[in-house]
Structure formats: C-alpha cells, structure tokens
Design an enzyme around this catalytic site. Structure first.
Site, PDB file in Angstrom:
ATOM      1  N   ARG A 285       0.813  -1.315  -0.108  1.00  0.00           N
ATOM      2  CA  ARG A 285      -0.130  -0.081  -0.098  1.00  0.00           C
ATOM      3  C   ARG A 285       0.693   1.312  -0.030  1.00  0.00           C
ATOM      4  O   ARG A 285       0.238   2.275  -0.406  1.00  0.00           O
ATOM      5  CB  ARG A 285      -0.845   0.048   1.396  1.00  0.00           C
ATOM      6  CG  ARG A 285      -1.841  -1.332   1.186  1.00  0.00           C
ATOM      7  CD  ARG A 285      -2.641  -1.205   2.600  1.00  0.00           C
ATOM      8  NE  ARG A 285      -3.455  -0.069   2.758  1.00  0.00           N
ATOM      9  CZ  ARG A 285      -4.723  -0.045   2.420  1.00  0.00           C
ATOM     10  NH1 ARG A 285      -5.355  -0.992   1.843  1.00  0.00           N
ATOM     11  NH2 ARG A 285      -5.570   0.973   2.725  1.00  0.00           N
TER      12      ARG A 285
ATOM     13  N   GLU B 184       6.371   7.701 -12.540  1.00  0.00           N
ATOM     14  CA  GLU B 184       6.451   7.001 -11.194  1.00  0.00           C
ATOM     15  C   GLU B 184       7.675   6.300 -10.891  1.00  0.00           C
ATOM     16  O   GLU B 184       7.810   6.242  -9.680  1.00  0.00           O
ATOM     17  CB  GLU B 184       5.049   6.043 -11.346  1.00  0.00           C
ATOM     18  CG  GLU B 184       3.710   6.584 -11.251  1.00  0.00           C
ATOM     19  CD  GLU B 184       2.926   5.360 -11.482  1.00  0.00           C
ATOM     20  OE1 GLU B 184       1.992   5.118 -10.676  1.00  0.00           O
ATOM     21  OE2 GLU B 184       3.116   4.487 -12.233  1.00  0.00           O
TER      22      GLU B 184
ATOM     23  N   HIS C  46       0.409  21.342 -31.959  1.00  0.00           N
ATOM     24  CA  HIS C  46      -0.183  22.279 -31.282  1.00  0.00           C
ATOM     25  C   HIS C  46       0.249  22.606 -29.889  1.00  0.00           C
ATOM     26  O   HIS C  46      -0.230  23.292 -28.894  1.00  0.00           O
ATOM     27  CB  HIS C  46      -1.833  22.115 -30.878  1.00  0.00           C
ATOM     28  CG  HIS C  46      -2.793  21.770 -32.277  1.00  0.00           C
ATOM     29  ND1 HIS C  46      -3.461  22.760 -32.836  1.00  0.00           N
ATOM     30  CD2 HIS C  46      -2.902  20.533 -32.978  1.00  0.00           C
ATOM     31  CE1 HIS C  46      -3.943  22.239 -33.908  1.00  0.00           C
ATOM     32  NE2 HIS C  46      -3.570  20.856 -34.122  1.00  0.00           N
TER      33      HIS C  46
END
Length: 607
Positions: A27, A486, A502
C-alpha cells in the site's frame, strides 16, 4: 495508503501484527509502529522507514501483550518521522488511523484550550486527545468512542486500544475499507482480507459509518445511527501465504512477467471456451437502450477506462464520457436519464472512485465496476462487478492489473456491440480470436526484454520524454509516461500524436526522446507523418511497432522495437506491456525504489 492491523488475542500479538503489516507493505508507507497492552499499560514501538527498522526496534526491546494495534503510515499531516508515526497514544488510549481528519485544526485548538498536550504534527492526534479527554471526564471506552466519532469530519478507518481493557478493541469506518476477522477465541481488524489471511479466512466488512466493538469472543456492530446491526461473515479466498518475488529482483518484474497468464485467466472468465464468443454476466443496464455511459477511474485505471471509451464507442456505438474520478466527483455534470457508469479500480478502495460510485447511484445511474478484489467496497457496492483475475499486485505501479482491466473492457465492448446489433458475426469472431491470441503475443514481448533494456539505457540520460499515440494508443502513451514518471522520476508526457503541432513540438530537440506507439492499421500513416515532423526537428524517435510498419519507421527512427503483429483492436493491450517494461528497466538503471516509489501509495484511500 496507511495499513492497519489489530488483534484481541489469546496469544502474544506483536509479531503477528508485524506480519500482518508486512502483508500491507504494497500500500506504500514511510514509517511504522505498534502498541500493545502490557499489564494494562499501553506500550509502543515506532520507527521511521521500512518495517525492517521497526522489527529491529522490537528485537532490541520486545513487546509482550496479547491485544494490540499496528500501523504503516503514509504521511499526510506532518513529516515521516518517528514522532509522527502511529500509533498515537496517551496513558489512556492509543489510535491507528487511515484517512484524513478534516476538522483536526479546530479540534486541536479546542483540546489545547482544555489542557490536552499534543506531541505530534498529525491530524490523528486530535482523535487521541479527544478520546483521552472524554475518558478523563468519566466516559467508558465504548461511550467515549461513540462521542468522539460524532465530532470527526473527513474520511477514516480507525482502531482504538484502551489501557486497563486487555480484551477490547474498537474500530470504525467512514470511507476507507476495514475488515473484521473471526478467529478461535480471538478477533482481528485490518484494512483487507490479505492482511488477515494467515489469521483467519472468516471475514466481515464494516459498512459506511459502522463502528464495531471487538472482544475475544466476538464482535458487536453498530451502524451510522448507533443501532445494532449484523454484518455477514464470509469465507475469503485470499491465500494465507505471503506473496513472494520468486526468482525476480522486484515484485514489479515478477508482475510484468505475469501479464500473459493474467490476460489469459481474465479472458477465460468472459469468453466461452465452447463457442469462443464473449459471454458476459447480466449487466445492470440494457446496452440496447442505455443513452450514455460514463467511464471513470484514477491513475492507470482511468487510462484503461479511456481505452474502453474508444472501444465501446467504436463497436457498440454508445456515446461515452471518460473522466478522472477526482475531477468527476466535483464537476457536477448532468447525467442522462437511464444512463450508466463503468468504474475501474485495481483495489476497489480508491476514495475518489468510490465517491463517484456513490454520486452515480444517488443520481439514478446504474453502476458496473471493473475491479480486481472481489471483497472490496467497489465490488460490493456496484450493481454488478466484473472481476479481473490479476491476483495480488504488490508493486505500487500497476502493471498486470492494467492489462486485465483492458481485457475485461474489450470483452465488454464486444458483448455490448453484439447486444445492440452493431457487430456482425464475422467481425465478432475476428475480434474474439484476436483477444484470445493476446497472451501468446504478450509472452513474445517479454522475450524481447534485452532489446527493451537496451532502449532503457538511452532513456536513462533524458530529462524529458514524450510518448505519442493516436486513437486508443493515446491513453497507452499516457500510461507509458505515467509509468516512467512514477518509477524513474524522469519528467514524461503522453500526447495524442495529432496534437504535437499544437504546442508540444516546441519541446523537441536532440535531447528529448520521442517514444511512439505506432501499430499498423488505419492510423499508422498519420502517426508516422507526425513522427517525421518530430525527426525533422532533431527529435530522437524510438518506436514500438509491428513488422508491417517497421520498414517505414526505420528510415527516420533511431530505434524500432518490433512487436508481434496483432489485430489493431487489441494493440492497446499489447503495447502497454513494453512501455511498462521500459519504465521498469529505466528505474532499475537509475537505482530508484522500483516496488515502492517515493511519495506513492498503492491504494489511494483518501483525497
């Protein structure tokens, strides 16, 4: 996010709590601690960094006691120091907490005025000091807990340990999941079934707003209105064996190599082996008449949803929106009457996605979840869950779960298209056969590990990297950039190739690698044209392509990694694998913490 384990036991608790916390390392965390009752007193051990540091502290100064709580902390309020590590405690009470107390500042001001002395910078200590004051005023643990919980604003899963009450734990949930384990003259609390699996297979889950009183002989549940309730005890199928890395250096490397099996196992859930056609369970909406679909998730799960949008619109011809859950929950868009949502999550506990789920149901939308954990909140609260079969994913950066999500979404697109009559039988068979060929093609990509590692050496020296793709390859370009950021901490961006002119083309020079996802198919020539424009400005083109397009790209690309040829429909699943593998090798070369990158958590259970 933070991990919680608690035991009201018949046997010594400390080492078993640490083992449970070790199962929650996936976690993400930056400090850890444990508290037990020793002769009625609360005793604590805490340490910065990994659980090995806490284990060393416990070896030097062991903790006795059969009742205790443990915690791995992912810092929100206050630096990741021993001083801020959980459990937080006074002489009367200790608390572990996953979540955020939004009104902690007001509570702290009030409690300090009442004479309570704070020792940390965390929001959690406001809970401890509030409980301590209530106990000092003569309230018992059960009443103090009930009163304290009424004062808290925010999201939390908590467990409370009380001095002089050796056979009592109290836990509560508002937002993040919390599981209760039923043992032999013992009771347990933890974030999920994985944490409790070695202790018991018998699990009950707290519902939103629940509070539970645990004693060695059982549990009393109370709902948000403080009324006694019964929560079903279910047998979990999570293995008690701690997931290991096998012969791999990292969990992520192991999980990358599980792509072929995971894709195959997931497809077997939704493709009939007899007819070789997609066979979906009953959906919570009728694809023939649903006016609009909203797909949402966070991180890689959102990118899978984004690919799903391309597939569903192209095949089933249903208008779709794809939104990041953290924005969707606050954007307050109007939803079509009779519409539906498809929510994607690995853990099924992502706070923003769960908030979207609640919002959708409140507005009359049917909810389908694509989720990897059958016992998760999202699987339980959605009208229908479509389960992926990825198994536990320990590496913080999602890999095999992503390909499993794509596999489910591809089957869903085919199944809904058939229901709507927008897909003829021949095309359906072609697409299904293409899906069934993906595991073999995925295995072939993993055999190109050395070639991708060589490409990683070129990327390691870069400060900025661009990933480009068109159509359903655009979200995969964003996935490649996300994984690189990450794991290696290199700045990377994923763009739609047609958008390069663009703005992003201004970034391109000889120091910026341009990684192109360019399978052959209807968009190949347009993507190749964009890449030529980048090459003309000094861009270093590095492409993932199949053999059909490789010859054209090799005229101006510095490197071309040739992938197996597959139907364009399934190319996004296949191209996700090499960009993840590339990010892994770059991270290894840079020496970063591959399985637990800095500042990240596997399951983001708070905002």
């Amino acid at each position: 996010m933070c991990g919680i384990v608690g035991i009201v036991g018949a046997n010594p608790a400390a080492l078993r709590i640490v083992d449970g916390l070790r199962r929650l390392e996936y976690r993400g965390y930056d400090s850890a601690g444990i508290a037990t009752l020793v002769d009625g007193r609360i005793e604590r051990r805490r340490a910065e960094g990994k659980l090995g540091n806490l284990a060393a502290v416990l070896e030097e100064t062991p903790l006795a006691g059969r009742t205790g709580i443990g915690h791995t902390r992912w810092a929100t309020h206050g630096a990741p120091t021993t001083r801020n590590a959980h459990p937080h405690a006074t002489a009367r009470v200790a608390v572990v907490h996953n979540g955020i107390i939004e009104n902690f500042s007001e509570l702290r001001t009030e409690l300090e005025a009442a004479g309570q002395v704070f020792e940390s910078d965390t929001d959690t200590e406001a809970v401890v000091q509030l409980l301590d004051l209530l106990l000092a005023q003569g309230h018992g643990p059960e009443e103090a807990s009930r009163l304290a919980l009424k004062r808290l604003h925010g999201a939390f899963a908590m467990a409370f340990l009380f001095a002089d009450h050796p056979e009592l734990l109290i836990a509560a949930r508002r937002g993040p999941a919390l599981a209760i384990g039923f043992g032999d003259n013992e009771m347990y609390v933890g974030n999920d079934a994985l944490a409790l699996a070695p202790l018991t297979p018998r699990i009950a889950y707290l519902e939103e707003g629940d509070r539970v009183i645990l004693r060695r002989d059982g549990a009393e549940f109370f709902d948000v209105d403080d009324l006694p309730v019964i929560r079903a005890i279910k047998a979990t199928h999570v293995s008690g064996a701690l997931t290991g890395k096998g012969n791999y250096r990292h969990f992520m490397e192991k999980e990358l190599h599980e792509h072929p099996g995971v894709i195959g196992d997931t497809l077997r859930q939704y493709v009939s082996p007899a007819s070789r056609a997609v066979a979906l369970p009953p959906l919570p909406f009728d694809p023939r008449v649903v006016p609009r679909l909203t797909l949402s998730g966070c991180g890689s799960a959102f990118l899978a949803a984004h690919v799903g949008r391309y597939w569903i619109e192209a095949l089933a011809r249903i208008p779709c929106d794809a939104d990041v859950a953290s924005e969707l929950r606050y954007r307050e868009p109007p939803f079509a009457k009779g519409g539906a949502a498809i929510l994607v999550s690995q853990s099924g506990e992502t706070a923003d996605t769960l908030a979207v789920l609640a919002m959708m149901k409140a507005q009359g939308q049917s909810v389908l979840s694509v989720v990897n954990v059958p016992e998760s909140s999202m699987a339980r609260e959605a009208d229908t869950p479509l389960l992926t079969v990825a198994g536990p994913e320990i590496g913080v950066a999602s890999t095999k779960a992503f390909s499993a999500q794509l596999s489910v979404l591809a089957c869903l697109a085919i199944g809904m298209a058939r229901a709507r009559g927008t897909l003829d039988g021949g095309t359906e068979m072609r697409l299904t056969q293409a899906l069934l060929a993906v595991p073999e093609a995925a295995a072939a990509i993993l055999e190109q590990d050395e070639e991708i590692r060589a490409l990683a050496h070129e990327i390691t020296r870069a400060r900025d990297v661009l990933f480009l793709g068109r159509g359903a390859m655009f979200p995969i370009a964003m996935e490649g950039a996300l994984k690189l950021k990450e794991l290696s901490y290199i700045h990377a961006e994923g763009y739609a190739a047609g958008e390069m002119k663009h703005g992003p083309i201004a970034l391109i020079d000889e120091a910026v690698p341009v990684i192109a996802l360019c399978p052959s198919g209807p968009l190949f020539e347009k993507t190749a044209s964009n890449l030529q424009e980048a090459a003309a400005r000094g861009g270093r083109i590095m492409a993932f392509c199949d053999a059909e397009g490789a010859a054209a790209l090799s005229r101006f690309a510095e490197r071309v990694v040739v992938l197996p040829s597959v139907d364009p429909f399934v190319a996004p699943i296949l191209h996700a694998i090499p960009v993840q593998l590339l990010a892994y090798h770059v991270a290894v070369l840079k020496g970063t913490d591959v399985d637990q990158p800095r500042n990240l958590a596997k399951s983001v259970t708070v905002e």
